[in-house]
Design a protein around this motif. Structure first.
Motif, short mmCIF file in Angstrom:
data_model
loop_
_atom_site.label_atom_id
_atom_site.label_comp_id
_atom_site.label_asym_id
_atom_site.label_seq_id
_atom_site.Cartn_x
_atom_site.Cartn_y
_atom_site.Cartn_z
N ALA A 1 -9.22 1.50 -2.73
CA ALA A 1 -9.73 0.41 -2.87
C ALA A 1 -9.34 -1.28 -2.44
O ALA A 1 -9.74 -1.92 -2.15
CB ALA A 1 -9.58 0.48 -4.40
N SER A 2 -7.87 -0.96 -2.48
CA SER A 2 -6.84 -2.33 -2.17
C SER A 2 -7.15 -2.90 -0.84
O SER A 2 -8.09 -3.78 0.02
CB SER A 2 -5.28 -1.94 -1.94
OG SER A 2 -5.24 -2.10 -3.61
N ALA A 3 -7.82 -1.38 0.64
CA ALA A 3 -8.52 -2.55 1.74
C ALA A 3 -9.38 -3.23 1.53
O ALA A 3 -9.85 -3.79 2.19
CB ALA A 3 -8.74 -0.99 2.70
N VAL A 4 -10.52 -2.17 0.68
CA VAL A 4 -11.63 -3.01 0.89
C VAL A 4 -12.11 -4.33 0.04
O VAL A 4 -12.35 -5.10 0.36
CB VAL A 4 -12.75 -1.95 -0.43
CG1 VAL A 4 -14.19 -3.00 -1.24
CG2 VAL A 4 -12.91 -0.47 0.16
N VAL A 5 -10.93 -4.19 -1.00
CA VAL A 5 -10.96 -6.06 -1.64
C VAL A 5 -10.27 -6.48 -0.45
O VAL A 5 -11.11 -8.01 0.08
CB VAL A 5 -10.04 -5.84 -2.73
CG1 VAL A 5 -9.70 -7.38 -3.18
CG2 VAL A 5 -10.70 -5.24 -3.58
N TYR A 6 -9.48 -6.40 0.16
CA TYR A 6 -8.69 -7.28 1.65
C TYR A 6 -9.90 -7.91 2.44
O TYR A 6 -10.46 -8.62 2.76
CB TYR A 6 -7.73 -6.59 2.10
CG TYR A 6 -6.55 -6.66 1.55
CD1 TYR A 6 -5.84 -7.97 1.91
CD2 TYR A 6 -5.17 -5.99 1.02
CE1 TYR A 6 -4.76 -8.48 1.69
CE2 TYR A 6 -4.35 -5.73 0.65
CZ TYR A 6 -3.66 -6.97 0.57
OH TYR A 6 -2.70 -7.21 0.18
N SER A 7 -10.94 -6.15 2.84
CA SER A 7 -11.82 -6.82 3.96
C SER A 7 -13.00 -7.11 3.31
O SER A 7 -13.42 -7.91 4.39
CB SER A 7 -12.42 -4.98 4.47
OG SER A 7 -13.57 -5.42 5.20
N TRP B 1 1.10 -1.30 0.13
CA TRP B 1 -0.11 0.51 0.41
C TRP B 1 0.41 1.40 -0.34
O TRP B 1 0.50 2.37 -0.78
CB TRP B 1 -1.07 0.19 0.84
CG TRP B 1 -2.40 -0.92 1.00
CD1 TRP B 1 -1.91 -1.87 -0.27
CD2 TRP B 1 -2.74 -0.78 2.12
NE1 TRP B 1 -3.35 -2.74 -0.28
CE2 TRP B 1 -3.62 -2.50 1.38
CE3 TRP B 1 -2.99 -1.39 3.73
CZ2 TRP B 1 -4.36 -3.33 2.34
CZ3 TRP B 1 -3.33 -2.36 4.69
CH2 TRP B 1 -4.55 -3.30 4.25
N LEU B 2 2.05 1.07 0.74
CA LEU B 2 2.89 2.19 0.38
C LEU B 2 3.28 3.04 -1.05
O LEU B 2 3.79 4.14 -1.26
CB LEU B 2 4.35 2.19 1.15
CG LEU B 2 4.35 1.58 2.35
CD1 LEU B 2 5.77 1.72 3.23
CD2 LEU B 2 4.19 2.68 3.52
N PHE B 3 2.89 1.63 -2.27
CA PHE B 3 3.32 2.40 -3.38
C PHE B 3 2.04 2.21 -4.19
O PHE B 3 2.10 2.70 -5.17
CB PHE B 3 3.84 0.75 -3.94
CG PHE B 3 5.44 1.18 -3.14
CD1 PHE B 3 6.59 2.06 -3.07
CD2 PHE B 3 5.56 0.46 -2.49
CE1 PHE B 3 7.96 2.00 -2.55
CE2 PHE B 3 6.62 -0.25 -1.89
CZ PHE B 3 8.03 0.67 -1.69
N SER B 4 0.76 2.27 -3.85
CA SER B 4 -0.57 3.10 -4.06
C SER B 4 -0.07 4.52 -4.60
O SER B 4 0.09 5.32 -4.31
CB SER B 4 -1.45 3.05 -2.90
OG SER B 4 -2.07 1.58 -2.53
N ASP B 5 -0.62 4.38 -6.05
CA ASP B 5 -0.29 5.83 -6.84
C ASP B 5 -1.43 6.77 -5.82
O ASP B 5 -1.06 7.96 -5.86
CB ASP B 5 -0.91 5.81 -8.17
CG ASP B 5 0.63 5.03 -8.84
OD1 ASP B 5 0.92 4.76 -7.95
OD2 ASP B 5 0.13 4.52 -9.28
N THR B 6 -3.03 6.39 -5.73
CA THR B 6 -3.06 7.48 -4.76
C THR B 6 -4.36 7.01 -3.65
O THR B 6 -3.87 6.27 -2.93
CB THR B 6 -4.61 7.49 -6.19
OG1 THR B 6 -5.29 6.77 -6.50
CG2 THR B 6 -4.27 8.67 -7.19
N VAL B 7 -4.77 7.88 -2.77
CA VAL B 7 -5.39 7.52 -1.66
C VAL B 7 -6.59 6.66 -2.37
O VAL B 7 -6.78 5.74 -1.14
CB VAL B 7 -6.16 8.97 -1.13
CG1 VAL B 7 -6.79 8.51 0.19
CG2 VAL B 7 -5.12 9.66 -0.42
N ASP B 8 -7.07 7.27 -2.97
CA ASP B 8 -8.87 6.01 -3.42
C ASP B 8 -8.33 4.68 -4.11
O ASP B 8 -8.74 3.18 -4.39
CB ASP B 8 -9.13 6.72 -4.69
CG ASP B 8 -10.17 7.77 -4.32
OD1 ASP B 8 -10.54 8.51 -3.55
OD2 ASP B 8 -10.02 8.33 -5.60
#
Length: 186
Positions: free
Chosen positions: A134-140, A123-130
């Motif tokens: 989105a990654s956090a939502v998918v994990y959840s 997640w440190l390398f996510s280009d945007t907050v969105d």
């Protein structure tokens, strides 16, 4: 207690005694899962009753043993740390005996959290907050599927085929993973 046992040259002693208490508690948990409910009793009530009969007496003996040994161990030693930690966490350690739905430990939760610890670096390398959101939502969603016993790919196929057919402002709570098993059964 395992770390305290490792520090002993010949093993045994108080750390081994403590581990024997915990072995007994886990043995009872294994038996509780195989216990058959009485008429009109839920599986959770059956497990609670079994724990009350078998685990609580061992926990009482463990607590008495800890109270007895606490003043005899060095506070800054591994065994002192283990005894102090166990006594300080006693309420949380014994809480599982009051509810048959609770696990004796949090190993399952810790295994699930490990995924987030690993993902955190990505997640440190996510280009945007969105993108990170989105990654956090998918994990959840995937972990909720696992917790509900839902096969994630089947769930995603269902949700992704249902969502386009619904209006934007429609309630979609029926599409949540814990409702998926009910919908699939129907």
């Amino acid at each position: 207690f395992i770390d305290a046992l490792k520090t002993r040259k010949k093993g045994g002693g108080p750390p081994e005694q403590a581990l024997k208490f915990f072995e007994q508690l886990y043995r009872i948990e294994s038996q509780a899962k195989n216990e058959k409910p009485e008429v009109g009793e839920t599986q959770a009530d059956c497990i609670r009753r079994f724990r009350q009969q078998h685990s609580v007496p061992i926990l009482i003996a463990l607590k008495a043993w800890l109270d007895d040994i606490a003043p005899k161990v060095l506070p800054d030693s591994k065994i002192g740390d283990a005894v102090s930690y166990t006594l300080n966490q006693w309420e949380y350690l014994t809480r599982y005996t009051e509810d048959g739905r609770m696990s004796i430990d949090n190993n399952l939760l810790e295994r699930d959290i490990r995924i987030f610890a690993t993902g955190r670096k990505s997640w440190l390398f996510s280009d945007t907050v969105d993108g990170a959101r989105a990654s956090a939502v998918v994990y959840s969603i995937m972990l909720t599927c696992r917790a509900c016993g839902v096969e994630p790919l089947a769930y995603l196929r269902h949700v992704l085929s249902e969502l386009p057919q619904r209006a934007t402002d429609t309630d979609i709570t029926d599409l949540l993973p814990f409702n998926f098993t009910k919908a699939a059964a129907a």
